[in-house]
Structures are given as C-alpha cells and as structure tokens.
Motif scaffolding. Structure first.
Motif, PDB file in Angstrom:
ATOM      1  N   UNK A  13       0.827  -1.206   0.000  1.00  0.00           N
ATOM      2  CA  UNK A  13       0.000   0.000   0.000  1.00  0.00           C
ATOM      3  C   UNK A  13       0.864   1.261   0.000  1.00  0.00           C
ATOM      4  N   UNK A  14       1.953   1.229   0.719  1.00  0.00           N
ATOM      5  CA  UNK A  14       2.860   2.376   0.817  1.00  0.00           C
ATOM      6  C   UNK A  14       4.007   2.305  -0.196  1.00  0.00           C
ATOM      7  N   UNK A  15       4.048   1.264  -0.986  1.00  0.00           N
ATOM      8  CA  UNK A  15       5.124   1.047  -1.948  1.00  0.00           C
ATOM      9  C   UNK A  15       4.943   1.984  -3.143  1.00  0.00           C
ATOM     10  N   UNK A  16       5.980   2.690  -3.529  1.00  0.00           N
ATOM     11  CA  UNK A  16       5.910   3.651  -4.625  1.00  0.00           C
ATOM     12  C   UNK A  16       6.200   2.949  -5.953  1.00  0.00           C
ATOM     13  N   UNK A  17       5.167   2.474  -6.620  1.00  0.00           N
ATOM     14  CA  UNK A  17       5.361   1.727  -7.860  1.00  0.00           C
ATOM     15  C   UNK A  17       5.720   2.621  -9.042  1.00  0.00           C
ATOM     16  N   UNK A  18       5.491   3.900  -8.933  1.00  0.00           N
ATOM     17  CA  UNK A  18       5.783   4.795 -10.048  1.00  0.00           C
ATOM     18  C   UNK A  18       7.282   4.979 -10.275  1.00  0.00           C
ATOM     19  N   UNK A  19       8.094   4.695  -9.279  1.00  0.00           N
ATOM     20  CA  UNK A  19       9.546   4.833  -9.416  1.00  0.00           C
ATOM     21  C   UNK A  19      10.220   3.559  -9.899  1.00  0.00           C
ATOM     22  N   UNK A  20       9.446   2.544 -10.250  1.00  0.00           N
ATOM     23  CA  UNK A  20      10.023   1.270 -10.667  1.00  0.00           C
ATOM     24  C   UNK A  20      10.421   1.240 -12.137  1.00  0.00           C
ATOM     25  N   UNK A  21       9.867   2.145 -12.911  1.00  0.00           N
ATOM     26  CA  UNK A  21      10.174   2.163 -14.334  1.00  0.00           C
ATOM     27  C   UNK A  21      10.040   3.583 -14.861  1.00  0.00           C
TER      28      UNK A  21
END
Length: 141
Positions: A13-21
């Motif tokens: 929930x708190x994981x920033x997925x937008x910075x993964x790619x």
C-alpha cells in the motif's frame, strides 16, 4: 494463510510503484526460455525477469528490468542485492551490444516485505555486493 496474503498486500500500500520504471517505455522485451540461464563464475544460474523494457533518455537507448522475488518471510536487503546483481549480469550478457544497461531501473523486488533494491544502490554501496563472495563460498563446499 489468507492473513499472510492480506499482510503482503497491505505492505505494498505504501510502496511507490511509479519509481520502478521510466514513464516513456518504448518497447517491452519477450524473454525466451533459451536465454534464461547465464553462466557466472562457471555456475549456471537461472533467472526469469518479470519485465524487461526499452526506453530512451538523453538520446540514448537503455534497457531496464524488474525481478519479483518471492520468499516466505522475505529477504534482507543484502540478500536481495544478489538477485539484483544477477539481473544486471543477465541484461549485460544479452543486451549490452544494442543498449546501455540502466543501473537505476535494474530492480529486484522482495514481494513479502515490499522492498526493492536497484543495481545503482549496489554500485553506490547502499547495499553490499555479495554475488561474487557467495559463489566463492559455494565453490569451497
């Protein structure tokens, strides 16, 4: 069993997925089974990247990848860095002739703890480089 799955989902929930790619991916790569085994220090190592993608930055062609690593109770950052190093070597072996390897977007993700590490973290010594020493220890056995 179900509670553990819910806990894993909550940790993301708190994981920033937008910075993964990067936002400007130009192409996704299909990984053929035949190239998923690479030799590192005479060890055949199987790696199955979950996502391999191309992007352009400052007029240069780059390739990056994500590797999801599941394990009950998760990994330490140090152990997760081993997967990141193998992923980088995989990209380097198969794509370095045509693309620059993105150290920032060469990422291993611990799916239990919702933590990530990039190859850039290994280079900047935010996480230790353990692949060589681990393989050396295995050779001694």
């Amino acid at each position: 069993m179900y509670q553990r799955n819910l806990d894993i989902l909550k940790s993301f929930k708190e994981f920033d997925i937008l910075n993964l790619r990067p936002s400007d991916i130009t192409k996704f790569e299909t990984i053929h089974k035949s190239i998923k085994i690479i030799n590192i220090q005479d060890f055949p190592i199987y790696i199955n990247p979950d996502l391999v993608f191309h992007f352009e930055q400052n007029g240069k062609e780059f390739i990056g990848s994500l590797l999801l690593v599941p394990q009950l109770n998760g990994f330490t950052k140090a152990n997760l860095s081993i997967f990141c190093e193998v992923l980088y070597k995989f990209l380097n072996n198969h794509y370095s002739n045509d693309y620059q390897i993105s150290e920032e977007y060469c990422i291993a993700i611990d799916t239990f703890n919702a933590s990530k590490i990039s190859y850039l973290d290994v280079i900047n010594k935010k996480s230790p480089s353990l692949l060589k020493s681990t393989l050396d220890q295995i050779k001694k056995l």
